[in-house]
Scaffold this motif. Structure first.
Motif: not given
Length: 530
Positions: A23, A394, A396-400, A260
């Motif tokens: 990830a 996910s 990706s939610q953390y990245l958002t 990554k």
């Protein structure tokens, strides 16, 4: 997991597979020094703009080298769980090529790492080689021309080489074609150096590495040797020599291609060493450096900038270190109503980090970095919405939810809070300044002013004019103004740009002269007309 030169090559394919499935990856580095004291005005200062700090750091990065790089590979499993493979890579500059690499040791840095149990024998004896593109280009040219060499000049290496040659020359006189012998206790480049020297000196021998610090020597006919040299199994082929010399750079290029998210903590110096040691020598242009790093790693997250935000929103005490941030996030019930933070499980082979703390071991700090990122992102996600957060967010939610921190690297003691690697930096904003006017104390220097005030507050000092100095501090203290109110030589006041700036004063003087001449010309012109 500790990795040196001996076991690096066979681990590389597995590392590649793990990085591609990850990830994100977190890294940390340990150096032979941070800020070179041999360079004038090289200490970080509150006066520094990002470009000025980069130039100071660039000169230091060129003096020092890496001793250890920690890489923690975080892989998301089906449930709310991340498995971590954490590695300690001992590194040492490549000694293959026409030019030997020089670097500096800082006594305080060496002592600091030694205090935390760093093994310098592994760094010196089993460090993984590396080189940047410029060094690789030079080596490639000399490989093609046949003029390359191993820069092995230590007495220990010469003794090993002489011993091996003596053993082989004594053995080969009585050996029959097809007979073999084994040379043992060869370390790192000694294995390659011994093979090349023996092949050059004796046309009727063949060599093969056996692993475990051993080299097999076989007596062959010159015709058989020529066939072996042209085979794909020759470990001394030029392309394999180049691959070996590149060492850790091969893993760096895997990271670059994988794209990554790259996570670190106070990672400006880490990024500068990555660029200088594995990519290209650091450019003079600060903006070019930023563009290069952004092209190599489009998503960078500095946990120092993230934890500053979490600290404000969650109202927990100020954190001075990565280990403190990890401890607070693990022990505090900061999110009692939301779903629990992801489970972070160390893979087998890395489990010692679960039982004991290893501060300033690069692999351990990389593990802390990634863990702090996940816990911080989870807290921010839960606080970003009134709606219930799903039990298994996910990455990706953390990245958002981390979007405002992406590509913002913490800037320690300077005019901005962070460096923006994907855009323009924010304008510099300095804390309130003081100005010191000197009377009757000729020849006073910035260093003397610093020592005069350091007992009261940590100030950075910059000379304004012959008799004026500016002081900057993150902790502005009124007592300085009070204590120096009646000082016989030093008058301290709050800095006012319009009053104390040399450029403004110069402009006012020029304006005054122009106004005076205009008035004089007007007066003289009026007198003539009368």
């Amino acid at each position: 997991m500790e990795v040196g030169a001996e076991g690096f090559a066979w681990r590389l394919p597995r590392l590649r597979r793990r990085i591609l499935r990850a990830a994100f990856v977190a890294l940390d580095m340990e150096f032979t020094g941070l800020h070179s004291t041999s360079l004038q005005n090289n200490e970080p200062s509150l006066f520094d703009s990002p470009a000025e700090r980069y130039e100071k750091a660039r000169q230091s990065v060129q003096h020092f080298t890496l001793v250890q790089l920690g890489l923690a590979i975080f892989s998301k499993e089906k449930s709310n769980k991340y498995v971590v493979h954490s590695y300690n890579f001992f590194l040492f500059p490549s000694t293959l090529g026409i030019r030997d690499v020089e670097f500096t040791l800082s006594a305080s840095s060496i002592q600091f790492l030694s205090h935390y149990g760093f093994d310098y024998n592994k760094f010196l004896k089993d460090g993984i080689p590396y080189m940047n593109e410029e060094q690789e280009k030079i080596l490639r040219q000399h490989l093609l021309a046949g003029t390359w060499k191993v820069c092995s000049t230590s007495n220990a290496d010469r003794d090993v080489l002489k011993k091996a040659i003596d053993e082989v020359t004594s053995w080969i006189a009585a050996a029959k074609e097809g007979d073999t012998m084994v040379l043992q206790d060869l370390n790192g480049y000694q294995m390659l150096d011994v093979q090349l020297v023996l092949r050059q000196a004796l046309e009727n021998v063949w060599t093969e590495p056996l692993g475990d610090m051993k080299v097999m020597v076989k007596k062959v006919s010159p015709e058989h040797r020529q066939l072996l040299e042209n085979s794909s199994y020759d470990h001394c082929q030029k392309k394999l020599v180049l691959l070996s010399a590149r060492g850790f750079t091969n893993l760096f290029q895997i990271l670059v291609k994988a794209k990554k998210p790259l996570v670190g903590h106070n990672m400006l110096m880490d990024l500068m060493h990555l660029h200088d040691k594995f990519y290209r020598p650091l450019p003079e242009s600060y903006e070019e450096f930023k563009r290069n790093i952004h092209n190599l790693f489009p998503v960078i997250i500095d946990t120092k900038t993230v934890t500053k935000d979490v600290q404000k929103k969650c109202l927990f005490p100020r954190l001075s270190s990565l280990l403190e941030a990890y401890t607070v996030l693990c022990s505090s019930n900061l999110n009692p109503k939301g779903p629990p933070c992801p489970v972070i499980a160390l893979a087998s082979g890395c489990s010692r980090y679960a039982d004991k703390k290893f501060p300033h071991e690069a692999g351990y700090d990389a593990f802390l970095c990634g863990s702090v990122l996940l816990m911080s992102a989870h807290l921010l996600l839960c606080r970003s919405t009134d709606d219930a957060v799903e039990a298994d967010p996910s990455f990706s939610q953390y990245l958002t939810v981390l979007a405002e921190h992406v590509n913002k690297v913490n800037f320690i003691r300077g005019g901005v809070s962070s460096i923006n690697f994907s855009g323009e930096d924010a304008p510099c904003r300095h804390p309130p300044a003081l100005v010191v006017h000197v009377r009757g104390w000729p020849g006073l220097t910035e260093r003397q002013i610093y020592h005069e005030f350091k007992a009261r507050c940590r100030f950075d000092v910059r000379r304004l004019s012959k008799n004026q100095f500016m002081l900057l501090s993150n902790k502005y203290k009124q007592l300085v103004l009070r204590d120096y109110r009646h000082h016989p030589h030093l008058q301290v006041s709050v800095y006012r740009h319009w009053r104390h700036s040399p450029s403004v004063n110069c402009l006012l003087q020029i304006s005054g002269i122009v106004a005076l001449w205009s008035l004089l010309a007007f007066a003289l012109g009026g007198a003539r007309s009368c």
